[in-house]
Design a protein around this motif. Structure first.
Motif, PDB file in Angstrom:
ATOM      1  N   SER A   1     -25.310 -60.278  56.344  1.00  0.00           N
ATOM      2  CA  SER A   1     -26.348 -59.339  56.750  1.00  0.00           C
ATOM      3  C   SER A   1     -27.203 -59.922  57.870  1.00  0.00           C
ATOM      4  CB  SER A   1     -27.222 -59.051  55.531  1.00  0.00           C
ATOM      5  OG  SER A   1     -28.335 -58.297  55.910  1.00  0.00           O
TER       6      SER A   1
ATOM      7  N   ALA B   1     -25.628 -55.259  53.924  1.00  0.00           N
ATOM      8  CA  ALA B   1     -24.851 -55.792  52.804  1.00  0.00           C
ATOM      9  C   ALA B   1     -24.956 -54.914  51.559  1.00  0.00           C
ATOM     10  CB  ALA B   1     -25.309 -57.213  52.493  1.00  0.00           C
TER      11      ALA B   1
ATOM     12  N   LEU C   1     -21.774 -53.818  49.390  1.00  0.00           N
ATOM     13  CA  LEU C   1     -21.649 -54.343  48.027  1.00  0.00           C
ATOM     14  C   LEU C   1     -21.422 -53.216  47.025  1.00  0.00           C
ATOM     15  CD1 LEU C   1     -24.433 -57.053  48.211  1.00  0.00           C
ATOM     16  CD2 LEU C   1     -22.089 -57.487  47.410  1.00  0.00           C
TER      17      LEU C   1
ATOM     18  N   ARG D   1     -31.135 -52.350  60.130  1.00  0.00           N
ATOM     19  CA  ARG D   1     -29.896 -52.118  59.398  1.00  0.00           C
ATOM     20  C   ARG D   1     -28.621 -52.520  60.139  1.00  0.00           C
ATOM     21  NH1 ARG D   1     -31.143 -53.153  55.465  1.00  0.00           N
ATOM     22  NH2 ARG D   1     -29.246 -52.354  54.529  1.00  0.00           N
TER      23      ARG D   1
ATOM     24  N   ASN E   1     -30.462 -64.951  45.406  1.00  0.00           N
ATOM     25  CA  ASN E   1     -31.647 -64.161  45.117  1.00  0.00           C
ATOM     26  C   ASN E   1     -31.533 -63.793  43.655  1.00  0.00           C
ATOM     27  OD1 ASN E   1     -33.838 -62.482  45.069  1.00  0.00           O
ATOM     28  ND2 ASN E   1     -32.853 -60.796  46.156  1.00  0.00           N
TER      29      ASN E   1
ATOM     30  N   SER F   1     -30.181 -58.844  58.025  1.00  0.00           N
ATOM     31  CA  SER F   1     -31.518 -58.552  57.490  1.00  0.00           C
ATOM     32  C   SER F   1     -32.405 -59.778  57.442  1.00  0.00           C
ATOM     33  CB  SER F   1     -31.398 -57.950  56.088  1.00  0.00           C
ATOM     34  OG  SER F   1     -30.976 -56.617  56.182  1.00  0.00           O
TER      35      SER F   1
HETATM   36  N1  PLP Z   1     -27.865 -59.316  49.015  1.00  0.00           N
HETATM   37  C1  PLP Z   1     -28.936 -59.936  48.527  1.00  0.00           C
HETATM   38  C2  PLP Z   1     -28.747 -61.097  47.642  1.00  0.00           C
HETATM   39  C3  PLP Z   1     -30.220 -59.485  48.846  1.00  0.00           C
HETATM   40  O1  PLP Z   1     -31.293 -60.106  48.335  1.00  0.00           O
HETATM   41  C4  PLP Z   1     -30.365 -58.368  49.688  1.00  0.00           C
HETATM   42  C5  PLP Z   1     -31.692 -57.839  50.038  1.00  0.00           C
HETATM   43  O2  PLP Z   1     -32.712 -58.237  49.591  1.00  0.00           O
HETATM   44  C6  PLP Z   1     -29.218 -57.748  50.153  1.00  0.00           C
HETATM   45  C7  PLP Z   1     -27.976 -58.240  49.812  1.00  0.00           C
HETATM   46  C8  PLP Z   1     -29.306 -56.517  51.005  1.00  0.00           C
HETATM   47  O3  PLP Z   1     -29.126 -56.788  52.324  1.00  0.00           O
HETATM   48  P1  PLP Z   1     -29.125 -55.653  53.419  1.00  0.00           P
HETATM   49  O4  PLP Z   1     -30.526 -55.519  53.918  1.00  0.00           O
HETATM   50  O5  PLP Z   1     -28.185 -56.167  54.464  1.00  0.00           O
HETATM   51  O6  PLP Z   1     -28.620 -54.386  52.808  1.00  0.00           O
END
Ligand code: PLP
Length: 393
Positions: A234, A106, A110, A245, A175, A236
């Motif tokens: 994601s 993500a 983003l 990833r 977050n 993740s």
């Molecule tokens: N969006 C938010 C709100 C996150 O907290 C994080 C990672 O901590 C991400 C996106 C990143 O995700 P990715 O690991 O898929 O790049």
């Protein structure tokens, strides 16, 4: 030769390096003392069995000329896009496979998504929030308005909490605050975006933590979202892919601005600048959507949510103000005694030997607040909360 001057407007982030320095200094001065870290935003449980065996099988396919794979489709293999499409169908969201773009996570999408938007617009960014939105917009030279999260709106800002913008960032579950928008709140945002010609960039990285059936896990559960929103997802946090990833972004065919389909622009952008996620990784990601894979990731998420409950219960008992932790891995507490975020950090470290994340590290709106993460071993969470209870009882 000119450099991109916008980079000079970035603020240095010393959040995690300052935390690391303070913890190291403490450990040097208190040899043998056990410090418990509840500041991490990374998962701690390993990849699940189904994911690992799917990847192993894929490795073996890569070793034979009959099944070897070279460049794959930039947007992702059909097997994964169709699995994602079927996953959305379980949420009663109908997507076409060509609305789904598989990526390496993500965070990349983003940032990259700004390629398809003009640079003269204004972005509306929550404060506090995941810092990537602010930094990528600063790099792109876009004007930034803040959307203020606070105790009054339970850190779920609505249109009246900011001055507006044509790109609106929403992150739910959030977050750092762990707060999660309701369907009614998202409906207000969707109507607002459609009425103003804005586009919502909806970050759904923590959607798998939502266990309350009334809460949305995708903005596309909201009527009208397909004409105003892009969703970033994601593997993740859902499946422990932070180091592996893989993610995906949904750009609906109905999303049109200035008579141009944004799906078409994103496809062009991705096929030009991205060469796809490794076959082995996509095979692992697809395994997440098998019945066995879903059961396994559910078990892991329940483990983190149980940690979160232990943290919530402790702060409830102490009478601290907080949000989050019920449908998210983060608990966002108000620092007691009106302490600022860093003073509370120092106090917890020095007196309870527990590490969290100062809220001010996520924007000025986080000053006076503190993020506790539920990623970690159960016994450490229990011990950390016992120590904090002793300190504040
Ligand atoms: N969006 C938010 C709100 C996150 O907290 C994080 C990672 O901590 C991400 C996106 C990143 O995700 P990715 O690991 O898929 O790049």
């Amino acid at each position: 030769m000119q450099v991109n001057q916008n980079f000079l407007n970035l603020e240095d982030s010393y959040l995690f390096s300052t935390i690391a320095r303070k913890v190291n200094e403490f450990q040097d001065a208190h040899q043998g003392e056990k410090v418990i870290r509840l500041g991490i935003g990374d998962v701690t449980l390993p990849l699940t069995k189904s994911v690992v065996s799917a990847m192993q099988e894929a490795v073996s396919e890569m070793s034979k000329s009959e099944t070897f794979k070279g460049y794959g489709p930039e947007q992702g293999y059909d097997f994964l896009r169709n699995a994602i499409k079927d996953y959305y169908a379980t949420k009663k969201v109908e997507l076409a496979a060509d609305e789904i773009f598989v990526s390496d996570g993500a965070k990349s999408d983003l940032g990259n998504i700004l390629d398809i938007f003009g640079t003269t617009g204004t972005s509306l960014i929550p404060n506090p929030v995941y810092p990537t939105y602010l930094d990528t917009n600063t790099m792109a030279g876009r004007k930034i308005n803040f959307l203020n999260g606070n105790e009054k709106n339970n850190f779920l800002p609505m249109p009246e909490d900011g001055d507006g913008g044509d790109l609106i960032y929403l992150c739910s579950p959030n977050n750092p605050t762990g707060a999660t928008y309701t369907k009614e709140q998202l409906k207000i945002w969707v109507d607002y975006a459609n009425n103003n010609g804005a586009v919502i960039l909806f970050d759904s990285a923590y959607e798998f933590f939502v266990k309350d059936a009334e809460l949305p896990t995708s903005i596309f559960e909201i009527d009208g979202a397909k004409t105003c929103a892009i969703e970033f997802c994601s593997f993740s946090k859902t499946a422990g892919f932070t180091g592996t990833r893989c993610g995906y972004t949904v750009v609906p065919q109905d999303l049109v601005r200035e008579n141009i389909k944004l799906n078409k622009l994103w496809l062009r952008r991705q096929t030009t600048k991205f060469n796809g996620v490794p076959y082995i990784i996509q095979k692992g990601a697809a395994a997440v959507f098998t019945p066995e894979g879903q059961k396994e990731v559910e078990t892991n998420i329940r483990y983190y949510l149980e940690n979160a409950k232990i943290i919530r219960d402790a702060f409830k008992e102490l009478g601290f103000w907080f949000v989050g932790g019920d449908n998210s891995p983060y608990i966002w507490i108000k620092c007691p005694d009106n302490l600022d975020s860093w003073t509370f950090f120092d106090k917890l470290l020095n007196e309870a030997h527990v590490v969290g994340t100062p809220g001010v590290g996520f924007g000025s709106g986080g000053e006076g607040y503190f993020r506790i993460s539920a990623f970690g071993a159960r016994e450490n969470v229990i011990e950390a909360m016992d120590r904090i209870k002793k300190l504040y009882k």
